[in-house]
Write an enzyme that holds these catalytic residues in place. Structure first.
Site: not given
Ligand code: RFL
Ligand code: PHB
Length: 394
Positions: A72, A201, A293, A297, A384
């Protein structure tokens, strides 16, 4: 059991760090609380910065990403009934982002780990960290009814916001900075073509909306919702009606609706733990910081922490530079706070915080200003696509 690096958590942070260390011949064991299917069922991020995709290439897990990911070069901001494009490529000096889901990144990393035969424990219970301040830290856990103990040189706490790693640090040694926002995001995934080729957005008096995608026939949409809302309150029809309300008409003309195949609500939070290292324990990704989100980032920040820890560990094991390990926290935090700032700013700019029409008008003026100024567009674009990584000094 003995290893060099014990990795807690098999989310993107833990899997990517494990893979990079494997390729360098640095022994590591991953301990994950959930099952692989559970880890893969979480639909989260979708936009990857170039730093993240470069690191996935270094990790040799990029074949499918390079085939299926969508480059993109810009995105749109919608406000006051208008749609304005941010030409990210033009204003960032030629950089782009890649739309490729976190689920797919995780799947590619899991497959590589399984193929390499490196040790990993899923469904681990009662994971406990020991002696992190000493030079002989260890991790114990229960797996399939037996208690295991792993002795290691370092522990990487990659276990997300609710994990045990950060919680095992005494409260007088850690400082927490937090902002909880008074709303959440309701997200759906639907097997329909995206409403536009690029992300939209949307700022609207009824609240924020985001149109994103995973492929030509898989769309990801979000609307700002109340923290009291439950997924059951939102039928598919209610979701689509609300989304249509919040988008400009020139976009909704192309909207194809369909049944949702996933629907979830995520609260929005900014959070940073300082420092990010405690003796031989290093916090990585969501274990150390959360961003709302809006700036896309979260996953990218996790990848930049991994980049830093990986390079420091490589210098430690390949060049004997144990002294550099102490720089981890300060290197990471400089970039973390800048991404926190951008995510907070995007969130503040685009969401409805109250019924106050003055606040809405100021947001619209700020959007109009940034999208009509070369400096404004440059600021949005360079953040971004991701601020540069700091060189790791050898
Ligand atoms: P994760 O992905 O939370 O993975 C952590 C892993 O650790 C495990 N765990 C344990 N393992 C052993 N012992 C324990 N006591 C443990 N406790 C937990 C968990 O089961 C899991 O598998 O962290 P990591 O790897 O640092 O990755 C970070 C990303 O996942 C996170 O920054 C993003 O997904 C944030 N986020 C989003 N980021 C974006 O850039 N765009 C988004 O749209 C977006 N949507 C989101 C999100 C995070 C969400 N969370 C945390 C609630 C939507 C949600 C719902
Ligand atoms: C997504 O595709 O899930 C997404 C994309 C951009 C964002 C947040 C989430 O800023």
């Amino acid at each position: 059991m003995k290893t060099q690096v014990a990795i807690i958590g098999a989310g993107p942070s833990g899997l990517l760090l494990g893979r990079l260390l494997d390729l360098q011949g640095i022994a590591n064991i991953i301990i994950e609380a959930k099952s692989p299917d559970y880890v893969l069922s979480r639909i989260r991020a979708g936009v990857l910065e170039q730093g993240t995709t470069d690191l996935l290439r270094t990790a040799q897990v990029s074949d499918r990403m390079d085939r299926e990911g969508m480059v993109h070069e810009g995105f749109a901001l919608s406000f006051a009934g208008e749609l304005r494009r941010v030409d990210v490529k033009k204003y960032s000096g030629g950089k782009t982002v890649l739309v490729y889901g976190q689920t797919e990144v995780t799947k590619d990393l899991m497959e590589a780990r399984t193929a390499s035969g490196a040790t990993q424990f899923y469904n681990a219970e009662q994971v406990t960290l020991h002696d992190t301040d000493s030079d002989h830290p260890s991790v114990s856990f229960t797996h399939q009814g037996s208690r295991h103990h792993i002795h290691c040189d370092y522990i990487a706490g990659c276990d997300g916001f609710h994990g045990v790693s950060r919680q095992s640090v005494p409260s007088d040694r850690i400082q927490l900075f937090e902002r909880v926002y008074p709303f959440g995001w309701l997200g759906i995934l639907s097997r329909t073509p995206p409403v536009a080729h690029e992300l939209i957005y949307a700022h609207h008096e009824r609240g924020f909306a985001l149109c994103s995608m995973r492929s030509d026939n898989l769309s990801r949409y979000y609307v700002q919702c109340s923290l009291d809302d439950r997924v059951e309150d939102w039928s598919d029809q209610r979701f689509w009606d609300e989304l249509v309300c919040r988008l400009p008409e020139e976009s909704t003309r192309h909207l194809v609706t369909g049944p949702s195949i996933e629907k979830s609500i995520a609260p929005l939070r900014s959070f940073v733990a300082e420092p990010m290292q405690f003796g031989r324990l290093f916090l990585v990704g969501d274990a150390a910081h959360i961003v709302p989100p809006t700036g896309a980032k979260g996953l990218n920040l996790a990848a930049s922490d991994v980049y830093t820890l990986y390079h420091l560990l490589r210098l430690r094991y390949k060049a004997g530079r144990e002294d550099l390990m102490q720089n981890y926290s300060s290197i990471c935090l400089r970039r973390v706070w800048k991404a926190e700032r951008f995510s907070w700013w995007m969130t503040s700019l685009l969401h409805k915080f109250s019924d106050d029409p003055f606040g809405r008008k100021i947001q619209e003026a700020e959007l109009a200003y940034y999208t009509s100024s070369e400096a404004g567009l440059g600021t949005i674009a360079e953040n971004y696509v991701g601020l540069p990584y700091e060189a790791i000094e050898a």
